[in-house]
Write a protein that holds these residues in place. Structure first.
Motif, short mmCIF file in Angstrom:
data_model
loop_
_atom_site.label_atom_id
_atom_site.label_comp_id
_atom_site.label_asym_id
_atom_site.label_seq_id
_atom_site.Cartn_x
_atom_site.Cartn_y
_atom_site.Cartn_z
N GLY A 323 0.76 -1.24 -0.04
CA GLY A 323 0.03 -0.09 0.04
C GLY A 323 0.77 1.23 0.01
N ALA A 324 2.06 1.42 -0.63
CA ALA A 324 2.64 2.53 -0.79
C ALA A 324 1.95 3.68 -1.90
N VAL A 325 2.29 4.83 -1.16
CA VAL A 325 1.84 5.99 -1.83
C VAL A 325 2.91 6.58 -2.71
N LEU A 348 3.21 1.36 -13.07
CA LEU A 348 3.29 2.20 -11.78
C LEU A 348 2.29 2.21 -11.15
N HIS A 349 1.08 2.56 -11.88
CA HIS A 349 -0.17 2.79 -11.15
C HIS A 349 -0.75 1.42 -10.74
N LEU A 355 -1.30 7.08 -7.00
CA LEU A 355 -0.28 7.68 -7.52
C LEU A 355 -0.63 9.14 -7.81
N ILE A 356 0.06 10.01 -7.30
CA ILE A 356 -0.21 11.46 -7.11
C ILE A 356 0.96 12.23 -8.17
N TRP A 357 0.47 12.75 -8.83
CA TRP A 357 1.12 13.69 -10.21
C TRP A 357 1.14 14.96 -9.47
N ASP A 382 -3.87 8.96 -10.07
CA ASP A 382 -5.27 8.98 -9.03
C ASP A 382 -5.60 10.39 -8.75
N SER A 383 -4.50 11.22 -8.62
CA SER A 383 -4.54 12.72 -8.41
C SER A 383 -3.73 13.45 -9.18
N PHE A 384 -4.08 14.55 -9.75
CA PHE A 384 -3.18 15.45 -10.64
C PHE A 384 -3.26 16.89 -9.97
#
Length: 416
Positions: A323-325, A348-349, A355-357, A382-384
């Motif tokens: 469960g790494a972010v 990677l996703h 996965l936050i960019w 998941d988030s941009f």
């Protein structure tokens, strides 16, 4: 370690006052120096004497240094304060902003700029205050609705900051925190008010009572904390943002009780570099200097697809499990094969929990996903979110704590 040169005693030494000013400089540089240690240092120098330069250095070192990461700072402050006869000119040269593209004659060593900033506090002259004139006009300004300097700095772009503003921003970033909520694992732990029945503990207790079951043991899921994995772009277009983000990551990696199990940091430009062990150093100057020496492709080109392929092949199973972010800091401007980049982003996703960019280009109001690299990467995050200021890094905590937070992804996906 300081370079020792002959040290001569002046006719009227005032040694105690010099030790007090030296302790103040150490405190400004980040060492926990209080009045008790100053008194101990004065008494220790009085007992050890002032005749031998080695004895004097290690006497003060024993009084003021109690952690390994403080040795470099102490050595630099000691060299500038006690050893260099032209220390003020040397400190002023360290504080001058460096011009890009010009080779510096002497680069500042680790903690040398911090030592210069600490010592310059005692060298600033007091400006005379103007006398009030009888015929002058006094103007009162209501500043109750104006924005403070710190608030302006929070929203200022990293690339538009001056040298003084960058130094202040680094101090603000060192105070930021990035908390994360724990994850409920499959393992269970004993809990009197747990929502699950612990059959094994209940049967073991009944066996000790001759088979009589007097109470039901209960359990709950054991909480655990995930890993934080950071992939930071250090190419030419991202160099200024990367430096500030690495200061922020150093504070997160060394913050106790922040909730992260481990913080893994990687830099990439034309190749992938693991700098996790360098960020574990407590001193931020020494940590970033070692990280910069390790990453040889600083301010170079960009090969996002190849670097992500190297990460997925060599490091993904080691650091992204359980469960790494994953934080991806890049502008997404890549000229390599878009299909290969999309494939590596998808892998990677799937490997990460979230996965936050962070993209500094998102600061522009008219930003649109027109670049080929951005169009290939955007569907697999998941988030941009933007990553160009202190305020954008503060908002990152919201994206991590809320699983449904997608940032600007939905709006930009509609433009594809």
């Amino acid at each position: 370690m300081a370079e020792y040169v002959p040290l001569e005693m002046p006719d009227n030494p005032r040694l105690a006052q010099n030790i007090i000013h030296f302790a103040r400089a150490l405190r400004r540089a980040g060492l926990p120096v209080g009045p008790g240690r100053v008194i101990e240092a004065v008494r220790a120098v009085e007992a050890a004497g002032f005749t031998d330069r080695m004895d004097f250095y290690w006497t003060l070192h024993a009084c003021f240094v109690n952690r390994p990461e403080h040795r470099v700072v102490f050595a630099q402050v000691f060299r500038l304060y006690w050893r260099d006869p032209r220390f003020l000119e040397h400190m002023m040269s360290l504080m001058l902003p460096a011009i890009r593209g010009v080779q510096e004659e002497k680069r500042a060593a680790a903690a040398e700029k911090r030592a210069a900033q600490a010592l310059l506090g005692d060298q600033m002259p007091d400006l005379p205050q103007p006398e009030d004139s009888e015929g002058g006009t006094q103007i009162e300004i209501d500043a109750s609705m104006t924005m403070s300097a710190e608030e302006k700095l929070r929203s200022l772009d990293f690339e538009q900051m001056s040298t003084e503003e960058i130094a202040q921003a680094k101090r603000m970033l060192a105070r930021l925190k990035l908390p994360v909520k724990p994850i409920l694992s499959r393992r269970r732990m004993a809990a009197p008010l747990g929502h699950r029945l612990d059959r094994q503990r209940t049967l073991r207790a009944a066996m000790r009572q001759g088979g009589e079951m007097r109470a039901l043991a209960r359990a709950k899921q054991r909480p655990r904390w995930p890993n934080l994995v950071v992939l930071c772009d250090i190419s030419g277009s991202m160099s200024q943002y990367s430096r500030m983000v690495l200061h922020f990551l150093h504070a997160v990696a060394n913050e106790k009780g922040a909730g992260w199990a481990k913080v893994h940091a990687f830099t990439f430009g034309t190749r992938l570099t693991n700098i996790s062990r360098h960020l574990a150093t407590r001193d931020v100057d020494a940590a970033l200097k070692a990280a910069g020496a390790e990453a040889q492709d600083w301010e170079g080109g960009t090969r996002i697809g190849q670097c992500l392929h190297a990460f997925n092949r060599d490091w993904s199973r080691r650091v992204t499990g359980q469960g790494a972010v994953v934080l991806l800091i890049t502008d997404g401007l890549d000229r390599d094969d878009a299909n290969a980049l999309e494939k590596e982003m998808e892998r990677l996703h799937l490997s990460a929990r979230r996965l936050i960019w962070l993209n500094p280009l998102l600061r522009w109001d008219g930003f649109a996903p027109k670049a080929t690299g951005i169009r290939a990467m955007l569907p697999h995050v998941d988030s941009f979110r933007a990553g160009h200021s202190i305020a954008s890094l503060e908002d990152l905590a919201q994206a991590i704590s809320r699983p449904d937070d997608a940032g600007e992804k939905a709006r930009l996906m509609a433009l594809l």
